[in-house]
Design a protein around this motif. Sequence first.
Motif, short mmCIF file in Angstrom:
data_model
loop_
_atom_site.label_atom_id
_atom_site.label_comp_id
_atom_site.label_asym_id
_atom_site.label_seq_id
_atom_site.Cartn_x
_atom_site.Cartn_y
_atom_site.Cartn_z
N VAL A 6 10.48 1.17 0.20
CA VAL A 6 8.92 0.75 0.89
C VAL A 6 8.28 1.25 -0.77
N ASP A 7 7.08 -0.25 -1.32
CA ASP A 7 6.66 -0.80 -2.08
C ASP A 7 5.14 -0.45 -1.60
N GLU B 123 -8.19 0.39 -0.75
CA GLU B 123 -6.53 -0.26 -0.03
C GLU B 123 -5.57 0.12 -0.15
N VAL B 124 -4.86 0.34 0.62
CA VAL B 124 -3.22 0.67 0.33
C VAL B 124 -2.33 -0.55 0.74
N ARG B 125 -1.79 -1.13 0.41
CA ARG B 125 -0.29 -1.91 0.43
C ARG B 125 0.65 -1.28 0.59
N ASN B 126 2.01 -1.60 1.67
CA ASN B 126 2.67 -1.34 1.33
C ASN B 126 4.21 -2.71 1.78
N THR B 127 3.76 -3.28 0.19
CA THR B 127 4.59 -4.48 0.05
C THR B 127 5.68 -4.93 0.08
N GLY B 128 6.55 -3.41 0.56
CA GLY B 128 8.11 -3.59 0.80
C GLY B 128 8.26 -3.65 1.85
N ASN B 129 9.60 -3.93 2.43
CA ASN B 129 10.30 -5.00 3.65
C ASN B 129 10.53 -3.63 4.42
N ARG B 130 10.50 -2.41 4.49
CA ARG B 130 10.84 -1.43 5.36
C ARG B 130 9.46 -0.79 5.72
N ASP B 131 9.09 0.31 7.00
CA ASP B 131 8.56 1.00 7.16
C ASP B 131 8.20 2.28 5.92
N VAL B 132 7.39 3.17 6.20
CA VAL B 132 7.21 4.36 5.57
C VAL B 132 6.81 5.21 7.01
N GLU B 133 7.70 6.36 7.03
CA GLU B 133 7.36 6.77 7.95
C GLU B 133 5.83 7.97 8.40
N ALA B 134 5.25 8.04 7.26
CA ALA B 134 4.05 8.38 7.30
C ALA B 134 3.48 8.38 5.61
N VAL B 135 1.68 8.67 5.31
CA VAL B 135 1.17 8.24 4.33
C VAL B 135 0.43 9.45 3.30
N PRO C 268 0.53 -3.85 11.95
CA PRO C 268 1.54 -4.85 12.31
C PRO C 268 2.01 -4.23 12.87
N THR C 269 2.54 -5.20 14.31
CA THR C 269 3.06 -4.12 15.38
C THR C 269 4.77 -4.45 14.48
N ALA C 270 4.62 -5.24 13.68
CA ALA C 270 6.40 -6.08 13.63
C ALA C 270 7.28 -3.89 13.43
N SER C 271 8.39 -4.18 13.38
CA SER C 271 8.41 -2.59 12.94
C SER C 271 10.15 -3.17 12.19
N ALA C 272 10.50 -1.96 10.64
CA ALA C 272 11.44 -2.88 9.74
C ALA C 272 12.48 -1.38 10.10
N ASP C 273 13.47 -1.22 9.40
CA ASP C 273 14.15 0.04 9.61
C ASP C 273 13.44 1.15 8.43
N GLU C 274 13.86 2.47 9.41
CA GLU C 274 12.99 3.47 9.03
C GLU C 274 14.27 3.61 6.92
N PRO C 275 12.49 4.11 6.13
CA PRO C 275 13.71 4.10 5.08
C PRO C 275 13.82 5.18 4.80
N ASP D 267 0.21 10.58 9.64
CA ASP D 267 1.31 11.08 10.17
C ASP D 267 1.91 10.02 10.95
N GLU D 268 1.77 8.49 10.36
CA GLU D 268 1.60 7.03 11.17
C GLU D 268 2.77 6.49 9.93
N PRO D 269 3.75 5.33 10.44
CA PRO D 269 3.92 4.63 9.84
C PRO D 269 3.47 3.45 9.10
N LEU D 270 3.43 3.00 8.70
CA LEU D 270 3.21 1.90 7.92
C LEU D 270 4.21 1.00 7.44
N ALA D 271 4.10 0.17 8.36
CA ALA D 271 5.32 -1.49 8.30
C ALA D 271 5.42 -1.71 6.98
N GLY D 272 6.12 -2.53 6.94
CA GLY D 272 6.31 -3.19 5.30
C GLY D 272 5.41 -4.48 5.24
#
Length: 502
Positions: free
Chosen positions: A155-156, A178-190, A290-297, A224-229
């Motif tokens: 997560v980044d 604006e908050v961006r997740n520039t990593g390649n994994r979802d974060v569970e909540a923000v 985005p709807t695409a998912s990634a491994d849970e961090p 309490d929502e995921p923010l995808a990579g």
Amino acid sequence: MRLRTLFRRFALPAVVSGLAVTGLALPAQAAEEEDFPYVAVIGPETVTVISGQSKTVKVDVYNVTDIAAKDVVVSFGDKAKPIGADLGFTPPEGCDKTTCDLGDFKPGERRTLAFSIKPVAAAGPATTIPVSVRAGDLPGFGSSIAVVQTDKGGVDLELGDIKDLKVGRGKSADVPFEVRNTGNRDVEAVGLFVISPYSDVVPALNYRNCLDDEELGGIICVIDEPLAGGGTFTLPEAAPLRITVKSDAPGPYEYPVLVGAVGLSGDYLDDFARKIANAAGAELKLQSVPTASADEPDGIDDLNPDDNIADFTVAVPKSSADSKAIGGVFEGSAGQTVSVDVGVQNLGPTGTVPPSLQYIPYVHVTIPGGVTLSKIDDMCMAGTSLDDLVDPESLTGRDYVCVMDGLAKNAKALFTFTGEISEGEHAPGTVIVDGGVQDSKNGNDTAALTVKLTSGGEGAGEALPITGAPTGLLAGGGVALLLAGVIAYRMARRRRIITVVE
């Protein structure tokens, strides 16, 4: 609440970096008579890049003095360590391959430079980017940013830039970010937090899952929502972050505000959910995920926590504040040790501005003759002004400078001096207030500090109570730290300190 600890872990480096440029740990050369500008470059010590991806890195170039800096140049790489092509270095916009000619910097001016890197695998697991800055012909000082590659990813979260604001007293303004997740994994909540160190500037996020937290000194929101990579989150236009300036806020002053984002796991969510169970209003939701998912961090680890914070300032125009000097009397018999409280009262109509790199409120106290000091207030040091300080703990002189925080209307800042009254003449002393640009009434800026001998034999008497530093200053721990930093900065002005790079 455990979230406070988490948010402080991310916010503290931003505060500390601000203190660092005030002179707490500045490198110095031999002392000289002439003053010089000090230009700082503040950036992350380490940047982690996911293999195959690019990463944007930001550094702040900051003239931390009240002296203009001429012909400021920032350089990336040097002769000993040039930036190799395999690092994929793209210079900041408007710069050449490795150099940025930034021109002149006004006192206190800050600019942000953003460059990007995209290392190739052959670049190795770690390398460095030397960064240096100079102002005209003055010698520069430099450090380096370590670049680390990772194949694992993660997560980044990062905050986009937030523009500085100009807001009048009693007015409000929206703050888009604006908050961006520039990593390649979802974060569970923000988790979001907004911190305004000064109560004169009030942030507001009107959502049921946002709480005002007095201990943190700001707002905490948990989404309490995921923010995808690769995902981006923005606040709805209908309910943005809003900043309000109080009607009696002192100025001129640029009030700092911090906005931050952190990734959360289930361990941090339950307590917050209980606190907002009965809250009313709309719930803050993630936008444009985005709807695409990634491994849970794993947990809440962030590859680059330095860019989880964005700061901006709220400039408030000049107001009036009449600073009145408060004198006193060393009263007692010869040989007796007594104390006196002297200082300043703000008669209003608004508060006085807090300390900054450009201005530090202070009082110049001259001790009467025939008094041998044994203790001075913790907020005072020997000298006639902030530009002419001597040994901070000296008790042998007559002149002392006492610094203070901003004062609300009718509030006082008092400083305690303790000393023994001797026989003989007692030439009067003075208390002189520097009220800055807010104080146009100079007739009450000076008060007398005298000695009044009373009857009684010689010998040590009981000293009057010692109050120490103003209670309000001690209550605001962050302000006290800032004050310590600016004191150190002023004390270092006569040393040839050119730049600081963190």
